[in-house]
Design a protein around this motif. Structure first.
Motif, PDB file in Angstrom:
ATOM      1  N   LYS A  86      40.305  30.328-126.393  1.00 48.27           N
ATOM      2  CA  LYS A  86      39.200  29.615-127.081  1.00 48.27           C
ATOM      3  C   LYS A  86      38.364  30.857-127.747  1.00 48.27           C
ATOM      4  O   LYS A  86      38.284  31.754-126.989  1.00 48.27           O
ATOM      5  CB  LYS A  86      38.019  29.018-126.042  1.00 48.27           C
ATOM      6  N   VAL A  87      37.851  30.700-128.989  1.00 48.21           N
ATOM      7  CA  VAL A  87      37.103  31.631-129.366  1.00 48.21           C
ATOM      8  C   VAL A  87      35.784  30.842-129.913  1.00 48.21           C
ATOM      9  O   VAL A  87      35.879  29.720-130.331  1.00 48.21           O
ATOM     10  CB  VAL A  87      37.771  32.350-130.697  1.00 48.21           C
ATOM     11  N   ARG A  88      34.654  31.509-129.945  1.00 48.23           N
ATOM     12  CA  ARG A  88      33.420  31.144-130.164  1.00 48.23           C
ATOM     13  C   ARG A  88      32.673  32.158-131.089  1.00 48.23           C
ATOM     14  O   ARG A  88      32.810  33.367-130.750  1.00 48.23           O
ATOM     15  CB  ARG A  88      32.545  30.584-129.086  1.00 48.23           C
ATOM     16  N   TRP A  89      32.126  31.820-132.325  1.00 47.87           N
ATOM     17  CA  TRP A  89      31.294  32.872-133.149  1.00 47.87           C
ATOM     18  C   TRP A  89      30.236  32.018-133.727  1.00 47.87           C
ATOM     19  O   TRP A  89      30.227  30.828-134.360  1.00 47.87           O
ATOM     20  CB  TRP A  89      32.360  33.220-134.174  1.00 47.87           C
ATOM     21  N   VAL A  90      29.035  32.891-133.813  1.00 45.36           N
ATOM     22  CA  VAL A  90      27.749  32.361-134.487  1.00 45.36           C
ATOM     23  C   VAL A  90      27.275  33.348-135.296  1.00 45.36           C
ATOM     24  O   VAL A  90      27.321  34.669-135.194  1.00 45.36           O
ATOM     25  CB  VAL A  90      26.717  32.261-133.332  1.00 45.36           C
ATOM     26  N   GLU A  91      27.170  32.925-136.665  1.00 48.64           N
ATOM     27  CA  GLU A  91      26.675  33.663-137.493  1.00 48.64           C
ATOM     28  C   GLU A  91      25.182  33.316-138.280  1.00 48.64           C
ATOM     29  O   GLU A  91      25.061  32.039-138.439  1.00 48.64           O
ATOM     30  CB  GLU A  91      27.588  33.836-138.930  1.00 48.64           C
ATOM     31  N   HIS A  92      24.287  34.221-138.518  1.00 47.69           N
ATOM     32  CA  HIS A  92      23.029  33.842-139.029  1.00 47.69           C
ATOM     33  C   HIS A  92      22.884  34.411-140.447  1.00 47.69           C
ATOM     34  O   HIS A  92      23.058  35.586-140.590  1.00 47.69           O
ATOM     35  CB  HIS A  92      21.839  34.432-138.162  1.00 47.69           C
ATOM     36  N   HIS A  93      22.533  33.267-141.186  1.00 49.48           N
ATOM     37  CA  HIS A  93      22.390  33.561-142.689  1.00 49.48           C
ATOM     38  C   HIS A  93      20.926  33.244-143.001  1.00 49.48           C
ATOM     39  O   HIS A  93      20.735  31.820-143.344  1.00 49.48           O
ATOM     40  CB  HIS A  93      23.323  33.011-143.558  1.00 49.48           C
ATOM     41  N   PHE A 141      42.947  37.410-120.966  1.00 48.07           N
ATOM     42  CA  PHE A 141      42.086  38.220-121.986  1.00 48.07           C
ATOM     43  C   PHE A 141      40.572  37.722-121.956  1.00 48.07           C
ATOM     44  O   PHE A 141      40.481  36.483-121.935  1.00 48.07           O
ATOM     45  CB  PHE A 141      42.641  38.380-123.128  1.00 48.07           C
ATOM     46  N   LYS A 142      39.429  38.445-121.818  1.00 45.65           N
ATOM     47  CA  LYS A 142      38.312  38.116-121.919  1.00 45.65           C
ATOM     48  C   LYS A 142      37.270  38.974-122.841  1.00 45.65           C
ATOM     49  O   LYS A 142      37.352  40.139-122.442  1.00 45.65           O
ATOM     50  CB  LYS A 142      37.656  37.783-120.600  1.00 45.65           C
ATOM     51  N   ALA A 143      36.561  38.458-123.723  1.00 46.64           N
ATOM     52  CA  ALA A 143      35.707  39.148-124.524  1.00 46.64           C
ATOM     53  C   ALA A 143      34.532  38.180-124.899  1.00 46.64           C
ATOM     54  O   ALA A 143      34.437  37.000-124.618  1.00 46.64           O
ATOM     55  CB  ALA A 143      36.496  39.665-125.803  1.00 46.64           C
ATOM     56  N   SER A 144      33.539  39.010-125.564  1.00 48.82           N
ATOM     57  CA  SER A 144      32.250  38.236-125.878  1.00 48.82           C
ATOM     58  C   SER A 144      32.538  36.899-126.938  1.00 48.82           C
ATOM     59  O   SER A 144      31.841  36.258-126.964  1.00 48.82           O
ATOM     60  CB  SER A 144      31.227  39.232-126.582  1.00 48.82           C
ATOM     61  N   THR A 145      33.425  37.167-127.664  1.00 49.87           N
ATOM     62  CA  THR A 145      33.669  36.265-128.609  1.00 49.87           C
ATOM     63  C   THR A 145      35.001  35.213-128.234  1.00 49.87           C
ATOM     64  O   THR A 145      35.244  34.171-129.046  1.00 49.87           O
ATOM     65  CB  THR A 145      34.120  36.738-130.060  1.00 49.87           C
ATOM     66  N   GLY A 146      35.605  35.515-127.209  1.00 49.21           N
ATOM     67  CA  GLY A 146      36.654  34.327-126.783  1.00 49.21           C
ATOM     68  C   GLY A 146      37.426  34.860-125.479  1.00 49.21           C
ATOM     69  O   GLY A 146      37.019  35.932-124.969  1.00 49.21           O
ATOM     70  N   ARG A 147      38.326  33.959-125.213  1.00 53.48           N
ATOM     71  CA  ARG A 147      39.109  34.388-124.006  1.00 53.48           C
ATOM     72  C   ARG A 147      40.369  33.546-123.774  1.00 53.48           C
ATOM     73  O   ARG A 147      40.523  32.652-124.532  1.00 53.48           O
ATOM     74  CB  ARG A 147      38.287  33.880-122.708  1.00 53.48           C
ATOM     75  N   ILE A 148      41.500  34.029-123.231  1.00 51.01           N
ATOM     76  CA  ILE A 148      42.405  33.602-123.051  1.00 51.01           C
ATOM     77  C   ILE A 148      42.671  33.277-121.421  1.00 51.01           C
ATOM     78  O   ILE A 148      42.648  34.192-120.724  1.00 51.01           O
ATOM     79  CB  ILE A 148      43.735  34.363-123.390  1.00 51.01           C
ATOM     80  N   VAL A 149      42.983  31.976-121.055  1.00 47.22           N
ATOM     81  CA  VAL A 149      42.687  31.785-119.559  1.00 47.22           C
ATOM     82  C   VAL A 149      44.088  31.178-119.085  1.00 47.22           C
ATOM     83  O   VAL A 149      44.387  29.931-119.696  1.00 47.22           O
ATOM     84  CB  VAL A 149      41.513  30.901-119.297  1.00 47.22           C
ATOM     85  N   HIS A 150      44.496  31.606-117.900  1.00 46.96           N
ATOM     86  CA  HIS A 150      45.592  30.839-117.240  1.00 46.96           C
ATOM     87  C   HIS A 150      45.057  30.392-115.785  1.00 46.96           C
ATOM     88  O   HIS A 150      44.623  31.319-115.272  1.00 46.96           O
ATOM     89  CB  HIS A 150      46.673  31.881-117.119  1.00 46.96           C
ATOM     90  N   LYS A 151      45.169  29.181-115.429  1.00 48.32           N
ATOM     91  CA  LYS A 151      44.410  28.756-114.240  1.00 48.32           C
ATOM     92  C   LYS A 151      45.225  27.610-113.771  1.00 48.32           C
ATOM     93  O   LYS A 151      46.088  27.026-114.196  1.00 48.32           O
ATOM     94  CB  LYS A 151      43.059  28.036-114.596  1.00 48.32           C
TER      95      LYS A 151
END
Length: 313
Positions: free
Chosen positions: A51-58, A108-118
């Motif tokens: 999953k990736v998530r991103w927010v932009e302010h214009h 993998f995990k970061a502020s903008t997204g992650r890859i999860v195996h569960k």
């Protein structure tokens, strides 16, 4: 509350507690009840997703971007649909799950997204909300070593002529043993410096990570510094020739390659003049290489030989 404990556990197969393609994960689902309890179904699920998530302010507007990707979703029915009563006490339901083969990115995990195996368990009861229990496991995908040139030694040579802060020429040859490295390997760098100038210099080694978030209509790039090494003792005096070796462990570098998120690593080697009035960086060697599927941190030189031109700051 009838169900006191509902959890899922699994057994490690190595000291690092990591799994890869084709490994079998053995574990158990634990259900503890305070009295005889009807169970409609109990299901085990193995799942891998990104999953990736991103927010932009214009100005006054805010835009939200997201993207999801699923690699596997495997179910096993422990107790099939239909009411079954379990007695008071603690009940253990074992399971065995084989991690699928095929190309999948590592955890993998970061502020903008992650890859999860569960690993996940679902318990259903009539006229009640479904109860869930989950446990994440660390997945490291197998390296693809069939890509041509990955294990070949790398070399680049660049030269700089001093004009403003001194005079003379400094030449730098950078060598690495190969192009690609596994996550638990060590990057060995050899730098031959021929300083035929009036300025003393010091080598600096930096690794940058470039994260690419690939959305349907946009590509987002985030660059961050992950490793840096500047040894004040590594001074190359004027009119001298020195060979400097540097060892950099790569255990913190692995990252994903998937449809929505990619990592690239840049190895940067530069020489900094030691004079306070001449702090500009010179003779920068920088690669721009992509992470090799799936667990290789590729730190490649862009091209071999003498064709690289220096960058100036």
């Amino acid at each position: 509350m009838t169900i006191r404990n509902f959890s899922i556990e699994y057994d490690a197969i190595n000291s690092q507690n990591i799994f890869t393609n084709g490994d079998t994960i053995n574990g158990r689902i634990v259900v503890e009840v305070s009295k005889e309890t009807p169970i409609q179904s109990l299901t085990f699920i193995g799942k891998g997703s990104a999953k990736v998530r991103w927010v932009e302010h214009h100005h006054k507007h805010t835009r939200y971007y997201w993207s999801d990707e699923q690699y596997y979703d495997i179910k096993q029915h422990i107790l099939r649909a239909g009411t079954e009563f379990i007695a008071q006490g603690r009940h253990v339901f074992p399971f065995s799950f084989k991690v699928p083969n095929g190309k999948m990115p590592s955890s993998f995990k970061a502020s903008t997204g992650r890859i999860v195996h569960k690993l996940k368990a679902e318990l259903k009861q009539s006229m009640k909300l479904t109860k869930t229990a989950k446990a994440h496991f660390t997945f490291v995908s197998k390296a693809d070593m069939d890509i041509a040139g990955l294990m070949e030694p790398q070399h680049v040579c660049i030269e700089h002529n001093f004009k403003s802060c001194g005079s003379g020429t400094v030449t730098m040859n950078v060598y690495t043993e190969q192009m690609a490295y596994k996550a638990d390997e060590t990057l060995n760098i050899k730098v031959e410096i021929n300083n035929q100038s009036t300025v003393s210099v010091r080598p600096k080694f930096t690794i940058y990570r470039k994260q690419k978030i690939l959305l349907p209509r946009q590509r987002i790039i985030i660059t961050s510094k992950v490793l840096q090494n500047l040894n004040k003792a590594d001074i190359i005096a004027a009119n001298s020739r020195v060979t400097v070796t540097k060892t950099i462990p790569l255990e913190k570098l692995p990252g994903p390659i998937c449809g929505v998120a990619k990592n690239e690593y840049q190895l940067k080697v530069c020489l900094k003049p030691t004079r306070k009035f001449a702090e500009q960086r010179i003779l920068v060697f920088r690669d721009n290489s992509e992470l090799v599927p799936q667990t290789l941190a590729q730190l490649a030189l862009m091209n071999n030989g003498m064709n690289r031109q220096p960058e100036y700051f």
